[in-house]
Structure formats: structure tokens, C-alpha cells
Scaffold this motif. Sequence first.
Motif, PDB file in Angstrom:
ATOM      1  N   THR A  16       0.836  -1.197   0.000  1.00 29.69           N
ATOM      2  CA  THR A  16       0.000   0.000   0.000  1.00 29.69           C
ATOM      3  C   THR A  16       0.877   1.255   0.000  1.00 29.69           C
ATOM      4  O   THR A  16       0.568   2.238  -0.663  1.00 29.69           O
ATOM      5  N   THR A  19       3.609   0.839  -3.831  1.00 28.53           N
ATOM      6  CA  THR A  19       2.895   0.003  -4.788  1.00 28.53           C
ATOM      7  C   THR A  19       3.748  -0.299  -6.009  1.00 28.53           C
ATOM      8  O   THR A  19       4.344   0.612  -6.583  1.00 28.53           O
ATOM      9  N   GLU A  21       4.626  -0.680  -9.792  1.00 29.81           N
ATOM     10  CA  GLU A  21       4.114   0.105 -10.910  1.00 29.81           C
ATOM     11  C   GLU A  21       2.991  -0.631 -11.643  1.00 29.81           C
ATOM     12  O   GLU A  21       3.108  -1.809 -11.960  1.00 29.81           O
ATOM     13  N   THR A  24      -2.579  -2.259  -8.327  1.00 33.67           N
ATOM     14  CA  THR A  24      -3.293  -1.835  -7.133  1.00 33.67           C
ATOM     15  C   THR A  24      -3.735  -3.103  -6.411  1.00 33.67           C
ATOM     16  O   THR A  24      -4.233  -4.025  -7.053  1.00 33.67           O
ATOM     17  N   ASN A  26      -5.879  -4.651  -2.950  1.00 35.07           N
ATOM     18  CA  ASN A  26      -6.787  -4.448  -1.816  1.00 35.07           C
ATOM     19  C   ASN A  26      -7.289  -5.801  -1.344  1.00 35.07           C
ATOM     20  O   ASN A  26      -7.330  -6.753  -2.131  1.00 35.07           O
ATOM     21  N   TRP A  36      -6.892 -11.337  -1.936  1.00 35.02           N
ATOM     22  CA  TRP A  36      -6.606  -9.979  -2.376  1.00 35.02           C
ATOM     23  C   TRP A  36      -7.162  -9.754  -3.769  1.00 35.02           C
ATOM     24  O   TRP A  36      -7.037 -10.608  -4.650  1.00 35.02           O
ATOM     25  N   ILE A  38      -6.642  -7.680  -7.059  1.00 40.13           N
ATOM     26  CA  ILE A  38      -5.538  -6.988  -7.721  1.00 40.13           C
ATOM     27  C   ILE A  38      -6.054  -6.353  -9.015  1.00 40.13           C
ATOM     28  O   ILE A  38      -6.760  -7.013  -9.785  1.00 40.13           O
ATOM     29  N   GLU A  41      -2.571  -2.899 -14.644  1.00 41.46           N
ATOM     30  CA  GLU A  41      -2.632  -2.225 -15.936  1.00 41.46           C
ATOM     31  C   GLU A  41      -1.685  -2.924 -16.903  1.00 41.46           C
ATOM     32  O   GLU A  41      -0.583  -3.328 -16.521  1.00 41.46           O
ATOM     33  N   GLN A  52      -7.004  -3.017 -18.398  1.00 39.47           N
ATOM     34  CA  GLN A  52      -7.000  -3.095 -16.939  1.00 39.47           C
ATOM     35  C   GLN A  52      -7.523  -4.487 -16.579  1.00 39.47           C
ATOM     36  O   GLN A  52      -8.646  -4.835 -16.924  1.00 39.47           O
ATOM     37  N   LYS A  54      -8.324  -7.606 -13.852  1.00 42.87           N
ATOM     38  CA  LYS A  54      -8.619  -7.972 -12.471  1.00 42.87           C
ATOM     39  C   LYS A  54      -8.010  -9.341 -12.213  1.00 42.87           C
ATOM     40  O   LYS A  54      -8.179 -10.265 -13.010  1.00 42.87           O
ATOM     41  N   SER A 106       4.827  -8.582  -3.265  1.00 41.80           N
ATOM     42  CA  SER A 106       5.170  -7.511  -4.210  1.00 41.80           C
ATOM     43  C   SER A 106       6.013  -8.063  -5.363  1.00 41.80           C
ATOM     44  O   SER A 106       5.833  -7.658  -6.519  1.00 41.80           O
TER      45      SER A 106
END
Length: 156
Positions: A16, A19, A21, A24, A26, A36, A38, A41, A52, A54, A106
Motif C-alpha cells: 500500500t 505500490t 508500478e 493496485t 486491496n 486480495w 488486484i 494495468e 486493466q 482484475k 510484491s
Amino acid sequence: MAGSQRRIAKELAEITKDTPEGVTANLVDESDVYRWSILMEGPEDSPYAGGQFKLLLTLPVDYPFKPPALKFETKIYHPNVTNDDKGAMCLGILKSEEWKPSSKISAVLRTARSLLAEPNPDDAVETSIAEQFKNDRKEFERVAKEWVTRYASKRA
């Protein structure tokens, strides 16, 4: 199990704050640190640019001793992602024999995004797409861009 949850919470806080590059992350549900949501992009200079995607990251209860699972919820035309409703991604870092407890979420997300920029046709789960990637790159890119427009457009 409490140690696992602490480690996951720590990694979520790190992601958070710093992040990766184009990514995103959550929690799907604030009460469940093991799932999670995600948003990724498509990298510039790739057929996935402008898309984009998911993804769902699922962590096992014995994380970090077992690797997480990462699946595309957005359809994608890619040699390393299954072309079905499972959307499973073949990613070296997530294979049991390659996973190390010191690996971080990450790094998984960075590696997944880099695989969008540079598919690995030699470790494909969709062999026909891998063959097309190797032998007819123009057609591969055309179809991949078409799928981005159809399934991963930010306007969709």
C-alpha cells in the motif's frame, strides 16, 4: 496461523505504501487477509497496453511456507494464462519447487506484470497461443489487442 496473518498484514501495508508500478492491491473482504483483489494495468509497449486486468491473489493459511495462487478474472489472450474461466497463471516464482518463504507478494505482482510485457512461450499453459507468439508475432499481437478491447478496456 497468527504469524501468517501478521506477515500478510505487513506485506499488505508495504504494498500500500510502495505500490508496484501499474498494480493496485486491496483485500477482497477486510476480515479476510488471505484473498486480495488486484488491478493490473497492461504495460506500455505491450499488446496489453490500455487494458486493466482484475486478478485474484489467494494466500494459503501456511503462507509464506507455501506459495500464493494468482488467477486472472479478466479474460486475457496470453500463452502463460489459461484460456478458461480459471485464468490460472503459469509463473515460475509460484511453483512449489521454486517458491521460497523469503519471497514477497510484491515480487509476485511485479513478476506477473513483467510477464505481460514479456510472455514466456517456453513455459506456456496455452500451447497454441505460445506457437502463435513464436511463429506469427503480428497475429498474436492483433488478437491480444482485440481481447484487451473486448475484455479489459477501462471503459468496459
